[in-house]
Motif scaffolding. Sequence first.
Motif, PDB file in Angstrom:
ATOM      1  N   ASP A  45       0.846  -1.193   0.000  1.00  0.00           N
ATOM      2  CA  ASP A  45       0.000   0.000   0.000  1.00  0.00           C
ATOM      3  C   ASP A  45       0.880   1.242   0.000  1.00  0.00           C
ATOM      4  N   PRO A  46       0.761   2.098  -1.016  1.00  0.00           N
ATOM      5  CA  PRO A  46       1.607   3.292  -1.080  1.00  0.00           C
ATOM      6  C   PRO A  46       1.080   4.455  -0.238  1.00  0.00           C
ATOM      7  N   ARG A  47       0.480   4.164   0.889  1.00  0.00           N
ATOM      8  CA  ARG A  47      -0.097   5.185   1.767  1.00  0.00           C
ATOM      9  C   ARG A  47       0.899   6.291   2.130  1.00  0.00           C
ATOM     10  N   PRO A  48       2.186   5.974   2.437  1.00  0.00           N
ATOM     11  CA  PRO A  48       3.132   7.065   2.736  1.00  0.00           C
ATOM     12  C   PRO A  48       3.273   8.049   1.574  1.00  0.00           C
ATOM     13  N   LEU A  49       3.186   7.557   0.346  1.00  0.00           N
ATOM     14  CA  LEU A  49       3.237   8.434  -0.822  1.00  0.00           C
ATOM     15  C   LEU A  49       2.018   9.358  -0.848  1.00  0.00           C
ATOM     16  N   ASN A  54      -0.058  14.894  -0.113  1.00  0.00           N
ATOM     17  CA  ASN A  54      -0.845  15.871   0.644  1.00  0.00           C
ATOM     18  C   ASN A  54      -0.001  17.029   1.146  1.00  0.00           C
ATOM     19  N   VAL A  55       1.266  16.766   1.456  1.00  0.00           N
ATOM     20  CA  VAL A  55       2.165  17.812   1.938  1.00  0.00           C
ATOM     21  C   VAL A  55       2.729  18.635   0.776  1.00  0.00           C
ATOM     22  N   PHE A  61      -4.096  16.944  -6.614  1.00  0.00           N
ATOM     23  CA  PHE A  61      -4.074  15.576  -7.123  1.00  0.00           C
ATOM     24  C   PHE A  61      -5.316  14.798  -6.714  1.00  0.00           C
ATOM     25  N   GLY A  62      -5.580  13.762  -7.488  1.00  0.00           N
ATOM     26  CA  GLY A  62      -6.602  12.783  -7.137  1.00  0.00           C
ATOM     27  C   GLY A  62      -5.923  11.454  -6.873  1.00  0.00           C
ATOM     28  N   TRP A  63      -6.489  10.661  -5.975  1.00  0.00           N
ATOM     29  CA  TRP A  63      -5.891   9.386  -5.559  1.00  0.00           C
ATOM     30  C   TRP A  63      -7.010   8.360  -5.524  1.00  0.00           C
ATOM     31  N   ASP A  64      -7.003   7.428  -6.468  1.00  0.00           N
ATOM     32  CA  ASP A  64      -8.075   6.443  -6.563  1.00  0.00           C
ATOM     33  C   ASP A  64      -7.501   5.036  -6.638  1.00  0.00           C
TER      34      ASP A  64
END
Length: 81
Positions: A45-49, A54-55, A61-64
Amino acid sequence: MCSCNVTETVIDVRQIMPRMRHPLIFQTFDQLAPGEAFQLVNDHDPRPLFYQFNVERPGAFGWDYQEEGPELWRVRISRAA
């Protein structure tokens, strides 16, 4: 808005050295025109990316998630129109 059949770029980072991944992803994102997107493929899961986007690119951006594990994650990252 165009509903054209345009093939999106796919970046499979599973074979890319970890320290090179985020710079490549942000470089690819920065080259997108508004409304364009690319697919990110990863083995976790690229959650840290997501948090880094967000920072560094808040609201731009969109993230889907297209696929969510357990062995393959695919995320469509788009540039806000």
